[in-house]
Every structure is written in C-alpha cells, then in structure tokens.
Design a protein around this motif. Structure first.
Motif, PDB file in Angstrom:
ATOM      1  N   MET A  13     -14.061   3.734  -6.335  1.00 13.01           N
ATOM      2  CA  MET A  13     -13.185   4.148  -5.240  1.00 13.01           C
ATOM      3  C   MET A  13     -11.748   4.021  -5.712  1.00 13.01           C
ATOM      4  N   SER A  14     -11.148   5.130  -5.908  1.00 15.20           N
ATOM      5  CA  SER A  14      -9.750   5.108  -6.324  1.00 15.20           C
ATOM      6  C   SER A  14      -8.882   4.732  -5.131  1.00 15.20           C
ATOM      7  N   LYS A  15      -7.640   4.564  -5.401  1.00 18.41           N
ATOM      8  CA  LYS A  15      -6.710   4.152  -4.354  1.00 18.41           C
ATOM      9  C   LYS A  15      -6.658   5.146  -3.209  1.00 18.41           C
ATOM     10  N   LYS A  16      -6.774   6.410  -3.533  1.00 13.09           N
ATOM     11  CA  LYS A  16      -6.636   7.444  -2.506  1.00 13.09           C
ATOM     12  C   LYS A  16      -7.842   7.506  -1.586  1.00 13.09           C
ATOM     13  N   SER A  17      -9.019   7.105  -2.104  1.00 12.60           N
ATOM     14  CA  SER A  17     -10.210   7.245  -1.286  1.00 12.60           C
ATOM     15  C   SER A  17     -10.558   5.970  -0.516  1.00 12.60           C
ATOM     16  N   GLN A  18      -9.722   4.925  -0.618  1.00 15.18           N
ATOM     17  CA  GLN A  18      -9.990   3.703   0.113  1.00 15.18           C
ATOM     18  C   GLN A  18      -9.732   3.922   1.593  1.00 15.18           C
ATOM     19  N   PRO A  19     -10.472   3.229   2.407  1.00 22.63           N
ATOM     20  CA  PRO A  19     -10.272   3.400   3.852  1.00 22.63           C
ATOM     21  C   PRO A  19      -8.904   2.879   4.265  1.00 22.63           C
ATOM     22  N   LYS A  20      -8.368   3.483   5.309  1.00 19.29           N
ATOM     23  CA  LYS A  20      -7.048   3.089   5.776  1.00 19.29           C
ATOM     24  C   LYS A  20      -7.109   2.390   7.124  1.00 19.29           C
ATOM     25  N   THR A  21      -8.289   1.983   7.520  1.00 19.80           N
ATOM     26  CA  THR A  21      -8.427   1.241   8.765  1.00 19.80           C
ATOM     27  C   THR A  21      -9.265  -0.002   8.486  1.00 19.80           C
ATOM     28  N   GLY A  22      -9.194  -0.938   9.373  1.00 15.71           N
ATOM     29  CA  GLY A  22     -10.003  -2.149   9.221  1.00 15.71           C
ATOM     30  C   GLY A  22      -9.460  -3.044   8.126  1.00 15.71           C
ATOM     31  N   ARG A  23     -10.386  -3.779   7.479  1.00 14.28           N
ATOM     32  CA  ARG A  23      -9.995  -4.733   6.445  1.00 14.28           C
ATOM     33  C   ARG A  23      -9.374  -4.054   5.235  1.00 14.28           C
ATOM     34  N   GLY A  24      -9.844  -2.892   4.871  1.00 13.11           N
ATOM     35  CA  GLY A  24      -9.332  -2.179   3.704  1.00 13.11           C
ATOM     36  C   GLY A  24      -7.864  -1.843   3.850  1.00 13.11           C
ATOM     37  N   ALA A  25      -7.426  -1.582   5.052  1.00 15.11           N
ATOM     38  CA  ALA A  25      -6.029  -1.235   5.289  1.00 15.11           C
ATOM     39  C   ALA A  25      -5.125  -2.423   4.967  1.00 15.11           C
ATOM     40  N   ALA A  26      -5.539  -3.617   5.327  1.00 14.72           N
ATOM     41  CA  ALA A  26      -4.734  -4.805   5.050  1.00 14.72           C
ATOM     42  C   ALA A  26      -4.629  -5.020   3.545  1.00 14.72           C
ATOM     43  N   ASN A  27      -5.737  -4.854   2.838  1.00 14.27           N
ATOM     44  CA  ASN A  27      -5.717  -5.015   1.382  1.00 14.27           C
ATOM     45  C   ASN A  27      -4.837  -3.958   0.730  1.00 14.27           C
ATOM     46  N   LEU A  28      -4.895  -2.740   1.242  1.00 14.65           N
ATOM     47  CA  LEU A  28      -4.105  -1.650   0.709  1.00 14.65           C
ATOM     48  C   LEU A  28      -2.607  -1.921   0.908  1.00 14.65           C
ATOM     49  N   LYS A  29      -2.263  -2.442   2.086  1.00 18.01           N
ATOM     50  CA  LYS A  29      -0.863  -2.771   2.363  1.00 18.01           C
ATOM     51  C   LYS A  29      -0.384  -3.842   1.396  1.00 18.01           C
ATOM     52  N   ASP A  30      -1.227  -4.858   1.162  1.00 19.27           N
ATOM     53  CA  ASP A  30      -0.865  -5.906   0.214  1.00 19.27           C
ATOM     54  C   ASP A  30      -0.723  -5.332  -1.191  1.00 19.27           C
ATOM     55  N   GLU A  31      -1.595  -4.425  -1.540  1.00 25.40           N
ATOM     56  CA  GLU A  31      -1.540  -3.806  -2.864  1.00 25.40           C
ATOM     57  C   GLU A  31      -0.255  -3.002  -3.024  1.00 25.40           C
ATOM     58  N   TYR A  32       0.101  -2.236  -2.006  1.00 28.39           N
ATOM     59  CA  TYR A  32       1.349  -1.478  -2.044  1.00 28.39           C
ATOM     60  C   TYR A  32       2.542  -2.426  -2.200  1.00 28.39           C
ATOM     61  N   PHE A  33       2.530  -3.493  -1.402  1.00 30.84           N
ATOM     62  CA  PHE A  33       3.619  -4.451  -1.436  1.00 30.84           C
ATOM     63  C   PHE A  33       3.766  -5.048  -2.836  1.00 30.84           C
ATOM     64  N   LEU A  34       2.645  -5.450  -3.446  1.00 29.90           N
ATOM     65  CA  LEU A  34       2.688  -6.036  -4.784  1.00 29.90           C
ATOM     66  C   LEU A  34       3.189  -5.038  -5.819  1.00 29.90           C
ATOM     67  N   LYS A  35       2.710  -3.791  -5.718  1.00 30.54           N
ATOM     68  CA  LYS A  35       3.150  -2.765  -6.664  1.00 30.54           C
ATOM     69  C   LYS A  35       4.651  -2.528  -6.556  1.00 30.54           C
ATOM     70  N   VAL A  36       5.120  -2.418  -5.339  1.00 30.23           N
ATOM     71  CA  VAL A  36       6.545  -2.147  -5.118  1.00 30.23           C
ATOM     72  C   VAL A  36       7.378  -3.342  -5.578  1.00 30.23           C
ATOM     73  N   LYS A  37       6.901  -4.540  -5.292  1.00 32.46           N
ATOM     74  CA  LYS A  37       7.639  -5.741  -5.697  1.00 32.46           C
ATOM     75  C   LYS A  37       7.730  -5.821  -7.220  1.00 32.46           C
ATOM     76  N   GLU A  38       6.622  -5.586  -7.918  1.00 32.43           N
ATOM     77  CA  GLU A  38       6.619  -5.606  -9.383  1.00 32.43           C
ATOM     78  C   GLU A  38       7.572  -4.541  -9.936  1.00 32.43           C
ATOM     79  N   THR A  39       7.512  -3.367  -9.352  1.00 34.40           N
ATOM     80  CA  THR A  39       8.351  -2.262  -9.826  1.00 34.40           C
ATOM     81  C   THR A  39       9.831  -2.573  -9.618  1.00 34.40           C
ATOM     82  N   THR A  40      10.188  -3.076  -8.453  1.00 36.79           N
ATOM     83  CA  THR A  40      11.606  -3.374  -8.203  1.00 36.79           C
ATOM     84  C   THR A  40      12.089  -4.496  -9.117  1.00 36.79           C
ATOM     85  N   GLU A  41      11.268  -5.488  -9.368  1.00 33.18           N
ATOM     86  CA  GLU A  41      11.660  -6.573 -10.271  1.00 33.18           C
ATOM     87  C   GLU A  41      11.905  -6.031 -11.680  1.00 33.18           C
TER      88      GLU A  41
END
Length: 158
Positions: A13-41
C-alpha cells in the motif's frame, strides 16, 4: 486427503492508496508532519530561500495539504522566518543615550584637534617670520662681505 492451502496476500500500500479515515488518517497525518519537519530542518541548513512549493516537492506532500493543515503550514512558516533572519540579520541599534554620549565625545575631540591645529598654525607663522628675518640677515651679511671684498681688492690694486 485434501489439503488446505493458505494463501498469504501481500499488498504494497503506497502512500496514495492508504485510507484517509479512521486510524490510518492519524498515522498519515503523523507521517506528513514528520516528512515536512525533516525537510524543513534539512532546508534550514542550506542557504536557499524556503518556500511552500520547495518544501512540498522535497517532502512529497502536496501543496494543498499544506494549506489545509495548519500544523504543516506552521512548520513551513517557521522555517521561512528562520531563513529570513539567517539571510538578513537584523542590525541592533545602539540606544539613543549611548549615541548622544559618543557624539559628545567626538565633538570634544574635534574641538581639541581644532585648538591644536590653531596653535600649530600660529607657531608655523612665527617660525616663517623668523626664517624671513634670518634670510634678510644673510642677504645683508653677504652684501657686507661683498663690499669688504671689493674694498680689499681696491686696496690691493693701489
């Protein structure tokens, strides 16, 4: 005899095909946050100007996601302001009182230098006058010598 065969299905399941509701949405938000934080640093360590578009491309998170999620936009805004202060440091101005003290000291120094200059000019003028007097004396003495030499030469002829 019948065997039961179990088939294990592995799904990538690639990033695009992950569910955007329920528990998967929270993990996806955390993943986005981590990616953006790493990139900005990483971008903060560089010397380039940081933009939402640049962070979006580097992190793989769409620009729309940045504008829809305040926490991601806050990370980018913080990185942008950090880079602005890094590239354009703010000059710390001296307090007004300190500036006035410096001005007063410089004015006193100027006055003392002007007084010293005036005294030196007066001394120069006196020395120039004395030089002229000495030159006059030299000319007079040379004339006297010339006259005496003429008198002696006349006496020798006679």
């Amino acid at each position: 005899m019948r065997r039961k065969i179990k088939i294990h299905l592995v799904i990538d399941m690639s990033k695009k095909s992950q569910p955007k509701t329920g528990r998967g949405a929270a993990n996806l938000k955390d993943e986005y946050f981590l990616k953006v934080k790493e990139t900005t640093e990483r971008l903060k360590r560089g010397r380039k100007k940081i933009t939402v578009s640049m962070v979006s491309k580097e992190s793989g998170v769409s620009r729309k996601t940045f504008y829809n999620r305040d926490n991601l936009m806050a990370l980018v805004d913080e990185a942008i302001s950090f880079m602005n202060s890094k590239l354009n440091p703010i000059k710390v101005e001296k307090p007004k009182k300190l500036k006035e003290e410096i001005i007063m000291k410089l004015k006193k120094r100027i006055n003392s230098l002007e007084e010293e200059q005036r005294l030196l000019l007066e001394e120069n003028m006196k020395l120039t006058e004395s030089k002229l007097e000495l030159q006059k004396d030299i000319v007079e003495l040379e004339e006297k010598l010339y006259q005496k030499s003429q008198i002696i030469s006349i006496k020798n002829k006679v």
